[in-house]
Design a protein around this motif. Structure first.
Motif, PDB file in Angstrom:
ATOM      1  N   HIS A   1       0.350  -0.899   0.086  1.00  0.00           N
ATOM      2  CA  HIS A   1      -0.212  -0.031   0.095  1.00  0.00           C
ATOM      3  C   HIS A   1       0.680   1.003  -0.259  1.00  0.00           C
ATOM      4  O   HIS A   1       0.290   2.569  -0.629  1.00  0.00           O
ATOM      5  N   PHE A   2       2.031   1.396   0.937  1.00  0.00           N
ATOM      6  CA  PHE A   2       2.739   2.107   0.992  1.00  0.00           C
ATOM      7  C   PHE A   2       3.829   2.856  -0.514  1.00  0.00           C
ATOM      8  O   PHE A   2       3.325   3.866  -1.377  1.00  0.00           O
ATOM      9  N   PHE A   3       3.629   1.559  -1.117  1.00  0.00           N
ATOM     10  CA  PHE A   3       4.402   1.365  -2.566  1.00  0.00           C
ATOM     11  C   PHE A   3       3.656   2.259  -3.620  1.00  0.00           C
ATOM     12  O   PHE A   3       3.756   3.085  -4.200  1.00  0.00           O
TER      13      PHE A   3
ATOM     14  N   HIS B   1      15.063  -1.953   1.120  1.00  0.00           N
ATOM     15  CA  HIS B   1      15.764  -3.114   1.008  1.00  0.00           C
ATOM     16  C   HIS B   1      14.702  -4.138  -0.035  1.00  0.00           C
ATOM     17  O   HIS B   1      15.129  -5.100  -0.419  1.00  0.00           O
ATOM     18  N   ASP B   2      13.356  -3.285  -0.817  1.00  0.00           N
ATOM     19  CA  ASP B   2      12.509  -4.214  -1.130  1.00  0.00           C
ATOM     20  C   ASP B   2      13.291  -4.321  -2.371  1.00  0.00           C
ATOM     21  O   ASP B   2      12.575  -3.158  -3.361  1.00  0.00           O
ATOM     22  N   LEU B   3      13.741  -4.759  -2.793  1.00  0.00           N
ATOM     23  CA  LEU B   3      14.468  -5.170  -4.585  1.00  0.00           C
ATOM     24  C   LEU B   3      13.215  -5.545  -5.155  1.00  0.00           C
ATOM     25  O   LEU B   3      13.068  -4.799  -6.369  1.00  0.00           O
ATOM     26  N   ASP B   4      12.263  -5.555  -4.990  1.00  0.00           N
ATOM     27  CA  ASP B   4      10.885  -6.494  -5.784  1.00  0.00           C
ATOM     28  C   ASP B   4      10.113  -5.143  -6.163  1.00  0.00           C
ATOM     29  O   ASP B   4       9.998  -4.929  -6.629  1.00  0.00           O
ATOM     30  N   MET B   5       9.332  -4.262  -5.271  1.00  0.00           N
ATOM     31  CA  MET B   5       9.145  -3.107  -5.478  1.00  0.00           C
ATOM     32  C   MET B   5       9.973  -2.375  -5.934  1.00  0.00           C
ATOM     33  O   MET B   5       9.285  -1.003  -6.940  1.00  0.00           O
ATOM     34  N   MET B   6      11.224  -1.583  -5.479  1.00  0.00           N
ATOM     35  CA  MET B   6      11.886  -0.630  -5.995  1.00  0.00           C
ATOM     36  C   MET B   6      11.989  -1.311  -8.151  1.00  0.00           C
ATOM     37  O   MET B   6      11.828  -0.382  -8.925  1.00  0.00           O
ATOM     38  N   HIS B   7      12.771  -3.029  -8.294  1.00  0.00           N
ATOM     39  CA  HIS B   7      12.702  -2.901  -9.782  1.00  0.00           C
ATOM     40  C   HIS B   7      11.384  -3.089 -10.713  1.00  0.00           C
ATOM     41  O   HIS B   7      11.902  -2.261 -11.725  1.00  0.00           O
TER      42      HIS B   7
ATOM     43  N   TYR C   1       8.731  -0.641 -10.275  1.00  0.00           N
ATOM     44  CA  TYR C   1       8.573   0.837 -10.349  1.00  0.00           C
ATOM     45  C   TYR C   1      10.018   0.972 -11.097  1.00  0.00           C
ATOM     46  O   TYR C   1       9.690   2.111 -12.391  1.00  0.00           O
ATOM     47  N   LEU C   2      11.046   1.214 -10.799  1.00  0.00           N
ATOM     48  CA  LEU C   2      12.501   1.422 -11.728  1.00  0.00           C
ATOM     49  C   LEU C   2      12.984   0.787 -12.613  1.00  0.00           C
ATOM     50  O   LEU C   2      14.282   1.610 -13.078  1.00  0.00           O
ATOM     51  N   GLY C   3      12.684  -0.418 -12.970  1.00  0.00           N
ATOM     52  CA  GLY C   3      13.261  -1.159 -13.914  1.00  0.00           C
ATOM     53  C   GLY C   3      14.713  -2.066 -13.379  1.00  0.00           C
ATOM     54  O   GLY C   3      14.664  -1.958 -11.780  1.00  0.00           O
ATOM     55  N   TYR C   4      15.391  -3.056 -14.313  1.00  0.00           N
ATOM     56  CA  TYR C   4      16.500  -3.704 -13.518  1.00  0.00           C
ATOM     57  C   TYR C   4      17.815  -3.091 -13.555  1.00  0.00           C
ATOM     58  O   TYR C   4      18.381  -3.781 -12.645  1.00  0.00           O
ATOM     59  N   GLU C   5      18.149  -2.653 -14.246  1.00  0.00           N
ATOM     60  CA  GLU C   5      19.234  -1.501 -15.118  1.00  0.00           C
ATOM     61  C   GLU C   5      19.702  -0.460 -14.027  1.00  0.00           C
ATOM     62  O   GLU C   5      18.854   0.075 -13.914  1.00  0.00           O
ATOM     63  N   PRO C   6      20.224  -0.507 -13.216  1.00  0.00           N
ATOM     64  CA  PRO C   6      20.849   1.016 -12.469  1.00  0.00           C
ATOM     65  C   PRO C   6      21.035   2.212 -13.496  1.00  0.00           C
ATOM     66  O   PRO C   6      22.553   1.635 -14.166  1.00  0.00           O
ATOM     67  N   ALA C   7      20.682   3.557 -13.201  1.00  0.00           N
ATOM     68  CA  ALA C   7      21.270   4.614 -14.157  1.00  0.00           C
ATOM     69  C   ALA C   7      22.379   5.001 -14.112  1.00  0.00           C
ATOM     70  O   ALA C   7      23.530   4.905 -14.722  1.00  0.00           O
ATOM     71  N   GLN C   8      23.305   4.455 -12.846  1.00  0.00           N
ATOM     72  CA  GLN C   8      24.593   4.962 -12.275  1.00  0.00           C
ATOM     73  C   GLN C   8      25.057   4.211 -11.703  1.00  0.00           C
ATOM     74  O   GLN C   8      23.820   3.867 -10.396  1.00  0.00           O
TER      75      GLN C   8
END
Length: 265
Positions: free
Chosen positions: A189-191, A210-216, A218-225
């Motif tokens: 709900h927070f995300f 640290h919630d990689l699933d939620m972060m990826h 929305y933001l994708g799997y490849e870091p911009a930097q």
């Protein structure tokens, strides 16, 4: 040309956070080395790294709680040493930075977000009270207003801290591990809520999680930097239609009516 007279699309490319050759040592240990990174208006930046990588250290430098050993931090184009518009920034620190025995009510905690560094101890007027009421209502915690903050669940506390960070309508929202210690349903709900805020409002986000699933998701799997052990994932929202400022409290109430729970548990 001032920001208010720029075309919407151009406003969306203004720098909000600029890190130029930033380095930081902690007790002789190099934590961050020659970091160069820029966050533009309306970006959502996810910061991921192992323990000790310097995530919280970097956030604390950005909000002026630590000084870099080398390099420069600029906020909205202004060097940190000269920056005074702290009401433009909302900051939700790690939950372990909060003392659960602190004798304050939910309303008092949210109200404290109105006290910028140049407005400490100023009287609270009618407009300020309305801001607090709007923040409480928008985050679905108005019924908790008179409860002691230490007696709330983890999810409820995080909503209080987010309301505190949002009460001044910040342009930059910094979140340090906002979902630690709360259950998976409340995390979801927070995300959902902060994704909604990013997509519909003129707010720039910088979040550690640290919630990689939620972060990826929305933001994708490849870091911009990547810099040392730090990885920066970035989602740009630079469409002109997305740059218009909207009423955050009204929009979050719409989200609540569309299915958000009245209060996360």
């Amino acid at each position: 040309m001032t920001q208010s007279t720029r075309p919407a699309g151009e406003r969306c490319h203004l720098p909000v956070v600029s890190l130029d050759n930033v380095s930081f040592h902690y007790e002789q240990r190099l934590v961050i080395e020659q970091l160069n990174f820029h966050i533009l208006q309306r970006d959502f930046v996810g910061l991921i790294g192992s323990n000790g990588a310097g995530k919280t250290t970097l956030l604390r430098m950005i909000v002026g709680l630590l000084k870099p050993d080398e390099g420069e931090v600029r906020l909205f184009g202004t060097p940190l040493s000269k920056f005074r518009d702290w009401e433009r920034i909302g900051y939700v620190p790690q939950k372990n930075a909060f003392n659960p025995l602190f004798p304050a009510t939910v309303r008092e905690v949210v109200t404290s977000g109105l006290y910028g560094r140049k407005k400490l101890f100023r009287p609270i007027g009618r407009d300020d009270k309305k801001k607090v009421d709007d923040a409480l209502h928008a985050l679905s915690i108005e019924e908790l207003a008179d409860r002691r903050i230490g007696r709330l669940s983890g999810g409820q506390q995080q909503r209080v801290f987010l309301a505190r960070a949002l009460v001044n309508g910040p342009e930059l929202l910094i979140l340090d591990e906002p979902t630690v210690g709360i259950d998976s349903e409340t995390q979801e709900h927070f995300f959902h809520m902060i994704r909604h805020m990013h997509q519909r409002h003129n707010i720039t986000f910088l979040m550690v999680s640290h919630d990689l699933d939620m972060m990826h998701a929305y933001l994708g799997y490849e870091p911009a930097q990547t810099s040392g052990k730090l990885k920066f994932y970035v989602k740009h929202t630079h469409e002109p239609d997305n740059c218009a400022e909207t009423n955050l409290a009204h929009s979050l109430r719409d989200l609540r009516l569309a299915g958000e729970p009245a209060a996360a548990r």
